[in-house]
Design a protein around this motif. Structure first.
Motif, PDB file in Angstrom:
ATOM      1  N   ASN A  53      49.499  15.114 -19.541  1.00  0.00           N
ATOM      2  CA  ASN A  53      49.351  16.009 -18.590  1.00  0.00           C
ATOM      3  C   ASN A  53      47.988  16.435 -18.185  1.00  0.00           C
ATOM      4  OD1 ASN A  53      51.206  17.008 -16.528  1.00  0.00           O
ATOM      5  ND2 ASN A  53      50.611  19.120 -17.033  1.00  0.00           N
ATOM      6  N   LEU A  54      47.286  16.623 -19.244  1.00  0.00           N
ATOM      7  CA  LEU A  54      45.939  17.076 -19.022  1.00  0.00           C
ATOM      8  C   LEU A  54      45.007  16.072 -18.576  1.00  0.00           C
ATOM      9  CD1 LEU A  54      45.539  18.837 -22.656  1.00  0.00           C
ATOM     10  CD2 LEU A  54      45.669  19.909 -20.278  1.00  0.00           C
ATOM     11  N   VAL A  55      45.386  14.791 -18.384  1.00  0.00           N
ATOM     12  CA  VAL A  55      44.368  13.555 -17.897  1.00  0.00           C
ATOM     13  C   VAL A  55      44.748  13.346 -16.652  1.00  0.00           C
ATOM     14  CG1 VAL A  55      44.307  11.162 -18.289  1.00  0.00           C
ATOM     15  CG2 VAL A  55      44.030  12.410 -20.175  1.00  0.00           C
ATOM     16  N   ILE A  56      46.019  13.595 -16.333  1.00  0.00           N
ATOM     17  CA  ILE A  56      46.460  13.191 -14.701  1.00  0.00           C
ATOM     18  C   ILE A  56      45.793  13.843 -13.814  1.00  0.00           C
ATOM     19  CG2 ILE A  56      48.502  13.707 -13.288  1.00  0.00           C
ATOM     20  CD1 ILE A  56      50.554  13.256 -15.288  1.00  0.00           C
ATOM     21  N   PRO A  57      45.120  14.734 -13.707  1.00  0.00           N
ATOM     22  CA  PRO A  57      44.264  15.268 -12.470  1.00  0.00           C
ATOM     23  C   PRO A  57      43.011  14.213 -12.272  1.00  0.00           C
ATOM     24  CG  PRO A  57      44.601  17.148 -14.078  1.00  0.00           C
ATOM     25  CD  PRO A  57      45.407  15.963 -14.591  1.00  0.00           C
ATOM     26  N   VAL A  58      42.489  13.783 -13.358  1.00  0.00           N
ATOM     27  CA  VAL A  58      41.489  12.485 -12.958  1.00  0.00           C
ATOM     28  C   VAL A  58      42.180  11.447 -12.459  1.00  0.00           C
ATOM     29  CG1 VAL A  58      39.629  11.310 -13.757  1.00  0.00           C
ATOM     30  CG2 VAL A  58      40.129  13.431 -14.878  1.00  0.00           C
ATOM     31  N   TYR A  59      43.194  11.007 -12.983  1.00  0.00           N
ATOM     32  CA  TYR A  59      44.053   9.876 -12.366  1.00  0.00           C
ATOM     33  C   TYR A  59      44.444  10.207 -10.689  1.00  0.00           C
ATOM     34  CZ  TYR A  59      47.763   6.501 -11.229  1.00  0.00           C
ATOM     35  OH  TYR A  59      48.550   5.726 -10.464  1.00  0.00           O
ATOM     36  N   ASN A  60      44.796  11.481 -10.428  1.00  0.00           N
ATOM     37  CA  ASN A  60      44.950  11.629  -8.994  1.00  0.00           C
ATOM     38  C   ASN A  60      43.783  11.584  -8.338  1.00  0.00           C
ATOM     39  OD1 ASN A  60      46.987  14.028 -10.151  1.00  0.00           O
ATOM     40  ND2 ASN A  60      47.645  12.934  -8.528  1.00  0.00           N
ATOM     41  N   VAL A  61      42.337  11.952  -8.707  1.00  0.00           N
ATOM     42  CA  VAL A  61      40.952  11.685  -7.850  1.00  0.00           C
ATOM     43  C   VAL A  61      40.935  10.168  -7.651  1.00  0.00           C
ATOM     44  CG1 VAL A  61      38.470  11.959  -8.122  1.00  0.00           C
ATOM     45  CG2 VAL A  61      40.215  13.722  -9.056  1.00  0.00           C
ATOM     46  N   LEU A  62      41.274   9.322  -8.746  1.00  0.00           N
ATOM     47  CA  LEU A  62      41.144   7.995  -8.791  1.00  0.00           C
ATOM     48  C   LEU A  62      42.162   7.349  -7.658  1.00  0.00           C
ATOM     49  CD1 LEU A  62      39.840   5.230  -9.767  1.00  0.00           C
ATOM     50  CD2 LEU A  62      41.851   5.179 -11.427  1.00  0.00           C
ATOM     51  N   ASN A  63      43.411   7.831  -7.653  1.00  0.00           N
ATOM     52  CA  ASN A  63      44.367   7.230  -6.801  1.00  0.00           C
ATOM     53  C   ASN A  63      44.163   7.740  -5.340  1.00  0.00           C
ATOM     54  OD1 ASN A  63      46.919   5.987  -6.319  1.00  0.00           O
ATOM     55  ND2 ASN A  63      47.885   7.909  -5.998  1.00  0.00           N
ATOM     56  N   GLY A  64      43.567   9.030  -5.245  1.00  0.00           N
ATOM     57  CA  GLY A  64      43.232   9.459  -3.846  1.00  0.00           C
ATOM     58  C   GLY A  64      42.105   8.867  -3.276  1.00  0.00           C
ATOM     59  N   LEU A  65      41.278   8.371  -3.982  1.00  0.00           N
ATOM     60  CA  LEU A  65      39.677   7.586  -3.522  1.00  0.00           C
ATOM     61  C   LEU A  65      40.507   6.331  -2.863  1.00  0.00           C
ATOM     62  CD1 LEU A  65      36.719   7.168  -3.474  1.00  0.00           C
ATOM     63  CD2 LEU A  65      36.973   5.976  -5.596  1.00  0.00           C
ATOM     64  N   GLY A  66      41.359   5.572  -3.596  1.00  0.00           N
ATOM     65  CA  GLY A  66      41.896   4.286  -2.815  1.00  0.00           C
ATOM     66  C   GLY A  66      42.808   4.616  -1.929  1.00  0.00           C
ATOM     67  N   LEU A  67      43.413   5.735  -1.964  1.00  0.00           N
ATOM     68  CA  LEU A  67      44.258   6.205  -0.634  1.00  0.00           C
ATOM     69  C   LEU A  67      43.548   6.659   0.552  1.00  0.00           C
ATOM     70  CD1 LEU A  67      47.381   7.818  -2.129  1.00  0.00           C
ATOM     71  CD2 LEU A  67      47.434   5.591  -1.268  1.00  0.00           C
ATOM     72  N   MET A  68      42.334   7.405   0.218  1.00  0.00           N
ATOM     73  CA  MET A  68      41.353   7.749   1.523  1.00  0.00           C
ATOM     74  C   MET A  68      40.814   6.449   2.279  1.00  0.00           C
ATOM     75  SD  MET A  68      38.139  10.131   1.163  1.00  0.00           S
ATOM     76  CE  MET A  68      37.277   8.992  -0.010  1.00  0.00           C
ATOM     77  N   LEU A  69      40.331   5.498   1.187  1.00  0.00           N
ATOM     78  CA  LEU A  69      39.793   4.218   2.009  1.00  0.00           C
ATOM     79  C   LEU A  69      40.935   3.504   2.625  1.00  0.00           C
ATOM     80  CD1 LEU A  69      37.238   3.356  -0.895  1.00  0.00           C
ATOM     81  CD2 LEU A  69      36.637   4.257   1.549  1.00  0.00           C
TER      82      LEU A  69
END
Length: 447
Positions: A53-69
């Motif tokens: 759960n402490l790591v998930i926020p960085v995964y969200n950023v990675l996922n968000g980068l792909g979804l943004m593009l």
């Protein structure tokens, strides 16, 4: 399905077809983390669940980068298709893919260089730090595949092949679940095994998406890119709300973790990990509705079919509201069962915190779906300003202050109430924006 066929097909059939397939695709995406949560909780224990759960926020950023593009580029692609600008649409696809690949590489390099201070900033200390590092280090190595997979899924869906997009995501997720079990239990690989299982999912999905090449109605193809700043900025501006949605989810998890660590320690973070990861599945389903209507709305917007756009928004709102009520009801009725799935050590404190959290936190689903669908809708009709405002409001402006205010007065109960208050207040502005858009669309119909 070509853009002309999409416009001429009965609207309700297009809606059901695209939304159902997109919904299952996003459900598959969310299962990456949920499967890890389940198997880590039962195979590694409470410390592993806390580390995840402490790591998930960085995964969200990675996922968000792909979804943004992906969302930004695919929306421009669909609008170009609606205008019959074939070469322009292919340049959009090619440039988005190149930018996504480069972004993934940069993410990997920076993440590996600063992995220890980053994890410590996220709250990983003591015996939690090595567990978090084992998981996150492997995820970083596969960053490019996560980003590129999100991009290609969006473009394949917008190129009239939502079935294949759904298949890629679901098969990748199924492989993740199977490998999670294999790596964590028989092979006893712990956190590294969970991360490796998750990292294989986008690779498998991309392999399946290559079958789009012989698709008879395919318009998607590579092209020589004439690099211009305006299309790139348009991609970012249209897709930025999708990034904000994912980024804010990660930021909320991070801030909640920090506050909960102070109030209840690691057991509280573990309880929040259960609640947040189940919530991610519901958020993914709402996002699936938004992404499902996006290709249809964008094509109709390009063709100036304003009546169709209004009907699609109504369909999306109704679906989100019904599902929101369903999710909240499931949380109330089955909270004990849900808690037990992730409580292999039968910790009574963990069970009590989780059960109360579900009852309060899940109220947000009554409003959340309407906000998420509206954000996707405004992006689809090239109105990034409204999408950006709503995304920023629910992701940053409201949720962080409310977290500190409510938790200071009501403790852990205030933490659980933060998201329902945030989504409810955001919905007031959402309704205002929607009403204003409908009034303008109705005036256009009368002209």
């Amino acid at each position: 399905m070509k853009s002309t066929e999409l416009i001429n097909q009965p609207l309700h059939k297009s809606f059901i077809h695209y939304v159902s397939l997109s919904l299952f695709s996003m459900l598959g995406l969310s299962l990456y983390i949920l499967a890890d949560t389940f198997f880590i909780a039962n195979g590694v224990g409470q410390d592993g669940l806390t580390a995840l759960n402490l790591v998930i926020p960085v995964y969200n950023v990675l996922n968000g980068l792909g979804l943004m593009l992906g969302m930004g580029g695919a929306t421009l692609y669909a609008i170009s298709q609606g205008k019959n600008e074939r070469e322009e649409s292919r340049q959009i696809f090619t440039s988005t893919l190149i930018i996504g690949t480069g972004s993934g590489i940069i993410f990997t390099v920076l993440g590996l260089l600063f992995i220890d201070p980053l994890l410590q900033m996220l709250g990983a200390t003591g015996n939690i730090l090595p567990l978090a590092k084992n998981y996150f280090g492997i995820i970083l190595l596969f960053s490019v595949f996560f980003v590129v997979n999100n991009i290609v899924v969006c473009f394949v869906r917008n190129d009239g092949n939502p079935q294949l997009a759904m298949t890629g995501m679901l098969v990748g997720s199924l492989a993740n679940i199977v490998l999670d079990y294999l790596f964590i239990f028989p092979l006893e690989m712990g956190m590294e095994g969970a991360a490796l299982a998750t990292a294989t999912s986008p690779i498998i999905s991309l392999l399946i998406l290559t079958f789009h090449k012989p698709f008879p109605k395919r318009q998607l193809a590579f092209s020589t890119v004439n690099w211009k700043i305006n299309p790139f900025l348009s991609t970012l501006s249209i897709g930025f709300p999708s990034f904000i949605t994912e980024f804010s989810s990660g930021l909320v998890i991070f801030m909640f973790n920090i506050v909960i660590l102070e109030l209840s320690g690691n057991v509280g973070v573990a309880a929040y990990g259960i609640i947040a990861n189940i919530s991610l599945v519901c958020v993914a389903i709402f996002t699936g509705i938004g992404q499902g209507i996006q290709p249809i709305v964008s094509v109709n917007f390009g063709a100036k079919k304003h009546t169709n756009i209004i009907h699609l928004m109504t369909y999306g709102f109704s679906t989100a509201l019904i599902l929101g009520i369903l999710f909240y009801g499931i949380g109330l009725v089955y909270s004990d069962t849900i808690t037990q799935w992730f409580n292999s050590e039968n910790d009574a404190v963990l069970a009590a915190i989780t059960k109360k959290g579900i009852a309060l936190y899940f109220m947000a689903f009554l409003f959340m779906g309407l906000n998420i669908v509206s954000i996707a809708f405004f992006s689809a009709v090239a109105k990034p300003k409204q999408s950006f405002i709503l995304s920023l409001l629910r992701g940053l402006i409201l949720v962080i202050p409310l977290l500190f205010i409510l938790s200071s007065f009501f403790g852990l109960t205030g933490v659980w109430l933060t998201l329902p208050f945030t989504e409810g207040l955001t919905l007031l502005l959402t309704i205002y924006f929607i009403r204003r858009y409908f009034k303008k669309a109705n005036r256009l119909l009368l002209e």
